[in-house]
Scaffold this motif. Structure first.
Motif, PDB file in Angstrom:
ATOM      1  N   ASP A 142      -2.317   7.046   4.652  1.00 49.93           N
ATOM      2  CA  ASP A 142      -1.422   7.919   3.886  1.00 49.93           C
ATOM      3  C   ASP A 142      -0.597   8.737   4.885  1.00 49.93           C
ATOM      4  O   ASP A 142      -1.157   9.430   5.740  1.00 49.93           O
ATOM      5  N   SER A 176       1.376   5.689  -0.133  1.00 51.81           N
ATOM      6  CA  SER A 176       0.840   7.032   0.082  1.00 51.81           C
ATOM      7  C   SER A 176       0.798   7.781  -1.241  1.00 51.81           C
ATOM      8  O   SER A 176       1.506   7.433  -2.192  1.00 51.81           O
ATOM      9  N   THR A 197       0.849  -1.191   0.000  1.00 50.02           N
ATOM     10  CA  THR A 197       0.000   0.000   0.000  1.00 50.02           C
ATOM     11  C   THR A 197       0.887   1.245   0.000  1.00 50.02           C
ATOM     12  O   THR A 197       1.892   1.293   0.719  1.00 50.02           O
ATOM     13  N   ILE A 234      -6.440   4.329   3.942  1.00 52.07           N
ATOM     14  CA  ILE A 234      -6.431   3.756   2.592  1.00 52.07           C
ATOM     15  C   ILE A 234      -7.133   2.398   2.649  1.00 52.07           C
ATOM     16  O   ILE A 234      -6.726   1.517   3.404  1.00 52.07           O
TER      17      ILE A 234
END
Length: 393
Positions: free
Chosen positions: A310, A245, A243, A317
């Motif tokens: 983020d 930002s 994942t 997220i």
């Protein structure tokens, strides 16, 4: 004319099941023995470590906890030139700063007092006894791409042996049924060995089969995908994906390590009486997201709530893989999450671990007792012509 003993037919279902049981048992036996013994050693790893490694505990104090970035900075000084993976908090336990890197092949844990910042232990996990046993249990101390398929294939054979053993064990009559549930301890050693193999094998089948199947989920991606596809009604498995930002936003494009502290503090404020563990993953660069895993029961892993944020905006997220929010996890997701806890018996607490230990111990004995039975039958067949000659003379 003399009476002739009828010739046994060798085309029966049970006969061929027996032949497969024999040969697959001989092929996989040494690996099953190894997996059973190492499984026994690992069954109570957590309990043994807590009993003998006092640096794992720090008493709860009426003082503020040091934030994750500060503990990471302290650990970085004690272990330079390594990248921290996560910072783990748990009430009554010493904070652990984990340094783990697949590509660079290192794994360290720095134990830091979360109130004073004192480093209590820097541990190279490659030298840890249980870690060494785990690497053998998973990979035979070989490269993973070699060792894991070998052991997982042996595990798959073991699952077949459990099922075929059940077929061979199944009694043909009521009279035979009574003998299949008890071990005659006062019988001769050959009979005792036979009972230990068959009777104990029957009793552990329903536990050992879960240990074997969960081992296959960890060892074979195709099997894990099949389990997920079946339990989800035809969906594809998305185990995990990184994942990130948003570095294109108007937020400043730089590493915002303080974001991890802010989010961690928010989690503590939202649930000040939380008794479980909290893992904080501090991003390495401006692209990384802050991951916080909140586990209400640190004795298992499947209930953990994985959240991603983020680092520039602190906005959450949403993710679509298995290791996301627990509230969003489907039945198929939970089955995959439970896999390791089922494998070691932790899913049922201490009683489950005891059952897993007993099942692993008996499973380790199966190849030994099975080989003894096989050798005994070979000797019996070899002695038959000699006995016949003696009768004729």
């Amino acid at each position: 004319m003399g009476f002739k003993k009828p010739i046994k037919k060798k085309n029966t279902f049970k006969y061929w099941i027996g032949r497969l049981h024999l040969w697959l048992g001989l092929i996989s036996g040494i690996f099953v023995l190894f997996l059973g013994i190492t499984g026994c050693i690992l069954a109570f790893q957590r309990e043994i470590e807590d009993a003998v490694q006092t640096y794992r505990f720090t008493a709860i104090q009426n003082k503020p906890l040091l934030p994750p970035t500060q503990l990471k900075a302290i650990a970085d000084k004690a272990l330079p030139n390594k990248k921290a993976h996560s910072v783990t908090y748990q009430p009554g336990k010493t904070t652990q700063v984990v340094y783990y890197h697949d590509a660079l092949l290192y794994y360290y844990i720095v134990f830091v007092d979360q109130y004073t910042g004192k480093v209590l232990k820097v541990k190279n996990m490659d030298d840890d006894f249980f870690r060494i046993v785990i690497m053998g249990h998973y990979y035979l101390w070989l490269p993973p791409e070699i060792g894991q398929p070998i052991l997982t294939t042996a595990t798959m054979m073991f699952v077949f042996l459990l099922l075929s053993g059940l077929v061979l064990w199944w009694p043909r009559s009521k009279a035979a049924r009574k003998q299949r549930f008890t071990v005659k301890l006062k019988s001769k050693w050959r009979r005792l060995n036979y009972d230990l193999h068959n009777v104990l094998g029957f009793y552990i089948t329903f536990i050992a089969i879960f240990i074997g199947l969960t081992g296959m989920v960890m060892g074979f991606q195709w099997f894990a995908k099949t389990v997920y596809w079946t339990s989800s009604g035809g969906k594809s498995l998305n185990l995990f994906e990184e994942t990130y930002s948003d570095t294109t936003s108007l937020a400043k494009l730089q590493l915002n390590a303080a974001a991890a502290d802010q989010l961690w503090a928010r989690f503590l404020k939202d649930d000040p009486t939380f008794k479980g563990s909290i893992d904080v993953h501090i991003p390495e660069d401006e692209k990384g997201a802050v991951e916080i895993a909140k586990n209400p029961d640190p004795t298992t892993y499947w209930k953990a709530d994985y959240r991603y944020f983020d680092q520039h905006t602190l906005k959450e997220i949403e993710v679509n893989h298995v290791f996301g929010k627990f509230a969003n996890a489907s039945t198929a997701d939970k089955i995959i999450r439970m896999n390791y806890d089922i494998h070691i018996g932790a899913i049922a607490g201490l009683p489950g671990k005891i059952l897993a230990f007993i099942a692993s111990l008996i499973a380790a004995s199966m190849p030994v007792t099975g080989v003894i039975i096989w050798i005994g039958r070979k000797k019996k067949k070899a002695n038959k012509p000699e006995q016949l000659k003696e009768q004729l003379n």
